[in-house]
Write a protein that holds these residues in place. Structure first.
Motif, PDB file in Angstrom:
ATOM      1  N   VAL A  30       0.847  -1.196   0.000  1.00 31.06           N
ATOM      2  CA  VAL A  30       0.000   0.000   0.000  1.00 31.06           C
ATOM      3  C   VAL A  30       0.882   1.246   0.000  1.00 31.06           C
ATOM      4  O   VAL A  30       1.787   1.378   0.815  1.00 31.06           O
ATOM      5  N   GLY A  31       0.627   2.143  -0.956  1.00 29.15           N
ATOM      6  CA  GLY A  31       1.416   3.355  -1.073  1.00 29.15           C
ATOM      7  C   GLY A  31       2.548   3.260  -2.068  1.00 29.15           C
ATOM      8  O   GLY A  31       3.150   4.264  -2.437  1.00 29.15           O
ATOM      9  N   VAL A  32       2.817   2.051  -2.526  1.00 27.72           N
ATOM     10  CA  VAL A  32       3.900   1.842  -3.483  1.00 27.72           C
ATOM     11  C   VAL A  32       3.403   2.068  -4.902  1.00 27.72           C
ATOM     12  O   VAL A  32       2.251   1.797  -5.222  1.00 27.72           O
ATOM     13  N   LYS A  33       4.265   2.572  -5.769  1.00 25.69           N
ATOM     14  CA  LYS A  33       3.887   2.817  -7.161  1.00 25.69           C
ATOM     15  C   LYS A  33       3.661   1.498  -7.883  1.00 25.69           C
ATOM     16  O   LYS A  33       4.445   0.557  -7.739  1.00 25.69           O
ATOM     17  N   ILE A  34       2.573   1.435  -8.644  1.00 25.12           N
ATOM     18  CA  ILE A  34       2.260   0.255  -9.435  1.00 25.12           C
ATOM     19  C   ILE A  34       1.816   0.690 -10.830  1.00 25.12           C
ATOM     20  O   ILE A  34       1.504   1.863 -11.044  1.00 25.12           O
ATOM     21  N   GLY A  35       1.796  -0.222 -11.751  1.00 27.34           N
ATOM     22  CA  GLY A  35       1.395   0.119 -13.111  1.00 27.34           C
ATOM     23  C   GLY A  35       0.541  -0.975 -13.720  1.00 27.34           C
ATOM     24  O   GLY A  35       0.502  -2.101 -13.229  1.00 27.34           O
ATOM     25  N   GLY A  36      -0.156  -0.622 -14.794  1.00 22.42           N
ATOM     26  CA  GLY A  36      -0.999  -1.601 -15.466  1.00 22.42           C
ATOM     27  C   GLY A  36      -1.472  -1.059 -16.802  1.00 22.42           C
ATOM     28  O   GLY A  36      -0.911  -0.077 -17.326  1.00 22.42           O
ATOM     29  N   TYR A  37      -2.521  -1.687 -17.346  1.00 17.59           N
ATOM     30  CA  TYR A  37      -3.050  -1.291 -18.649  1.00 17.59           C
ATOM     31  C   TYR A  37      -4.554  -1.024 -18.551  1.00 17.59           C
ATOM     32  O   TYR A  37      -5.268  -1.730 -17.847  1.00 17.59           O
ATOM     33  N   LYS A  57       0.302   4.520 -14.723  1.00 13.67           N
ATOM     34  CA  LYS A  57       1.026   4.313 -13.467  1.00 13.67           C
ATOM     35  C   LYS A  57       0.369   5.110 -12.354  1.00 13.67           C
ATOM     36  O   LYS A  57      -0.166   6.195 -12.574  1.00 13.67           O
ATOM     37  N   GLY A  58       0.406   4.562 -11.162  1.00 15.49           N
ATOM     38  CA  GLY A  58      -0.175   5.238 -10.011  1.00 15.49           C
ATOM     39  C   GLY A  58       0.361   4.616  -8.745  1.00 15.49           C
ATOM     40  O   GLY A  58       1.459   4.063  -8.733  1.00 15.49           O
ATOM     41  N   LYS A  59      -0.430   4.689  -7.689  1.00 15.96           N
ATOM     42  CA  LYS A  59      -0.010   4.089  -6.421  1.00 15.96           C
ATOM     43  C   LYS A  59      -1.157   3.268  -5.849  1.00 15.96           C
ATOM     44  O   LYS A  59      -2.334   3.587  -6.043  1.00 15.96           O
ATOM     45  N   LEU A  60      -0.815   2.218  -5.192  1.00 21.65           N
ATOM     46  CA  LEU A  60      -1.802   1.356  -4.553  1.00 21.65           C
ATOM     47  C   LEU A  60      -2.284   2.022  -3.280  1.00 21.65           C
ATOM     48  O   LEU A  60      -1.474   2.421  -2.440  1.00 21.65           O
ATOM     49  N   ILE A  61      -3.606   2.176  -3.138  1.00 20.92           N
ATOM     50  CA  ILE A  61      -4.119   2.827  -1.932  1.00 20.92           C
ATOM     51  C   ILE A  61      -4.918   1.884  -1.038  1.00 20.92           C
ATOM     52  O   ILE A  61      -5.130   2.165   0.137  1.00 20.92           O
ATOM     53  N   SER A  62      -5.383   0.765  -1.584  1.00 26.92           N
ATOM     54  CA  SER A  62      -6.144  -0.167  -0.748  1.00 26.92           C
ATOM     55  C   SER A  62      -6.306  -1.511  -1.453  1.00 26.92           C
ATOM     56  O   SER A  62      -6.409  -1.577  -2.676  1.00 26.92           O
ATOM     57  N   THR A  63      -6.303  -2.571  -0.662  1.00 25.64           N
ATOM     58  CA  THR A  63      -6.623  -3.910  -1.188  1.00 25.64           C
ATOM     59  C   THR A  63      -7.922  -4.402  -0.578  1.00 25.64           C
ATOM     60  O   THR A  63      -8.321  -5.538  -0.779  1.00 25.64           O
ATOM     61  N   GLU A  64      -8.587  -3.518   0.167  1.00 26.12           N
ATOM     62  CA  GLU A  64      -9.812  -3.907   0.864  1.00 26.12           C
ATOM     63  C   GLU A  64     -10.918  -2.896   0.622  1.00 26.12           C
ATOM     64  O   GLU A  64     -11.577  -2.423   1.545  1.00 26.12           O
ATOM     65  N   GLN A 117     -12.319  -5.001  -3.399  1.00 25.55           N
ATOM     66  CA  GLN A 117     -11.713  -4.481  -4.620  1.00 25.55           C
ATOM     67  C   GLN A 117     -10.363  -3.827  -4.359  1.00 25.55           C
ATOM     68  O   GLN A 117     -10.168  -3.123  -3.382  1.00 25.55           O
ATOM     69  N   VAL A 118      -9.407  -4.085  -5.251  1.00 24.20           N
ATOM     70  CA  VAL A 118      -8.110  -3.421  -5.194  1.00 24.20           C
ATOM     71  C   VAL A 118      -8.289  -2.019  -5.748  1.00 24.20           C
ATOM     72  O   VAL A 118      -8.923  -1.828  -6.791  1.00 24.20           O
ATOM     73  N   GLN A 119      -7.762  -1.003  -5.054  1.00 27.76           N
ATOM     74  CA  GLN A 119      -7.934   0.376  -5.483  1.00 27.76           C
ATOM     75  C   GLN A 119      -6.584   1.052  -5.644  1.00 27.76           C
ATOM     76  O   GLN A 119      -5.662   0.810  -4.868  1.00 27.76           O
ATOM     77  N   MET A 120      -6.490   1.888  -6.652  1.00 24.60           N
ATOM     78  CA  MET A 120      -5.269   2.650  -6.854  1.00 24.60           C
ATOM     79  C   MET A 120      -5.605   4.096  -7.174  1.00 24.60           C
ATOM     80  O   MET A 120      -6.765   4.434  -7.458  1.00 24.60           O
ATOM     81  N   SER A 121      -4.608   4.955  -7.106  1.00 26.42           N
ATOM     82  CA  SER A 121      -4.793   6.374  -7.385  1.00 26.42           C
ATOM     83  C   SER A 121      -3.771   6.807  -8.429  1.00 26.42           C
ATOM     84  O   SER A 121      -2.631   6.341  -8.425  1.00 26.42           O
ATOM     85  N   LEU A 122      -4.203   7.705  -9.308  1.00 25.40           N
ATOM     86  CA  LEU A 122      -3.294   8.259 -10.309  1.00 25.40           C
ATOM     87  C   LEU A 122      -2.748   9.611  -9.866  1.00 25.40           C
ATOM     88  O   LEU A 122      -1.968  10.237 -10.575  1.00 25.40           O
ATOM     89  N   LYS A 123      -3.151  10.044  -8.667  1.00 26.48           N
ATOM     90  CA  LYS A 123      -2.655  11.303  -8.122  1.00 26.48           C
ATOM     91  C   LYS A 123      -1.391  11.038  -7.307  1.00 26.48           C
ATOM     92  O   LYS A 123      -1.415  10.290  -6.330  1.00 26.48           O
TER      93      LYS A 123
END
Length: 257
Positions: free
Chosen positions: A83-90, A134-141, A146-152
């Motif tokens: 959580v909080g780490v940068k992640i990426g996807g399509y 690319k963004g950051k992971l903000i929650s897995t719950e 649902q897994v949630q991420m932010s682009l901010k």
């Protein structure tokens, strides 16, 4: 037939033919036989071998949904410490938010609140199918697990004077002591916080050094107390502190710099 949802996804296929400049791959659950066997001089033995392979592939297909569900859970569990780490996807689709493919078995959701306003003027054009984001992971719950991420991505570093009780940060474990854990708070001006052993988990922690949290791990923290005179910050890691935030999709102050 193939539809738009295939864009950017990693899918299972079977190589059926290789030429000098092309590779033909079948995406069917029961693959075609060697690209319809262009060469007519095949032996009957080859036909039987192909039929056996088709039957094996069909059996695997019946199990694929169950296997996929297990892998989904396993991959999601791996993200719990990120959580909080940068992640990426399509980009998979955009409807009331952005759906991002993280892997073959895992998709993340980005709510409109977690998308920069400049990207919402024409989201269909900005987030084209299959585009890398690319963004950051903000929650897995999140809702329904649902897994949630932010682009901010936050750029302004917070100073001690900016910290308030209730703030949520991602912390990187710096040091373990018998009485608690010291953490570097991300998106701050090199601020360090202390989590007392009683605030690590809802369960009793007898030995901090063997509580399952290692140096270097990223964890979600919540500010419980700010001692302005001593200039100390105290945080908690208990999951119960973040239950309401997950429901309300609270933004997390994070940075992985």
């Amino acid at each position: 037939g193939i539809n738009a949802e295939y864009g950017g996804q990693i899918v299972k296929g079977k190589v059926v033919e290789i030429s000098e400049d092309k590779v033909y791959v079948s995406l069917r659950s029961t693959p075609v036989k060697a690209h319809k066997k262009k060469q007519e001089g095949k032996k009957d033995d080859d036909d039987e071998e192909d039929e056996d392979e088709d039957e094996e592939e069909e059996e695997e297909g019946h199990q694929s949904k169950d296997i996929g569900w297990c892998r989904d859970i396993q991959e999601k569990e791996k993200l719990n410490d990120q959580v909080g780490v940068k992640i990426g996807g399509y980009v998979k689709s955009f409807k009331d938010g952005l759906n991002v493919i993280l892997s073959r078995h895992l998709t993340a959701f980005v709510s409109k609140e977690n998308i920069p306003s400049s990207s919402l003027t024409n989201p269909e054009k900005k987030f084209k199918l299959g585009k890398s984001v690319k963004g950051k992971l903000i929650s897995t719950e999140g809702e329904e697990g649902q897994v949630q991420m932010s682009l901010k991505l936050e750029t302004k570093l917070k100073r001690f004077e900016d910290i308030a009780v209730g703030d949520v940060f991602v912390g990187k474990v710096r040091k373990l002591e018998k009485f608690g854990i010291f953490l570097d708070l991300k998106n701050t001006d090199k601020l360090v916080a202390l989590c007392h052993k009683s605030e690590i988990s809802n369960k009793f922690i007898k030995d901090v050094l063997n509580c399952g949290i290692e140096v270097g791990r990223h964890v979600k923290t919540k500010v419980l107390k700010v001692d302005k005179e001593a200039k100390r910050i105290y945080v908690g890691l208990k999951k119960s502190y973040f239950t309401d935030e997950n429901k309300n999709n609270t933004n997390i102050t994070t940075n992985t710099k």
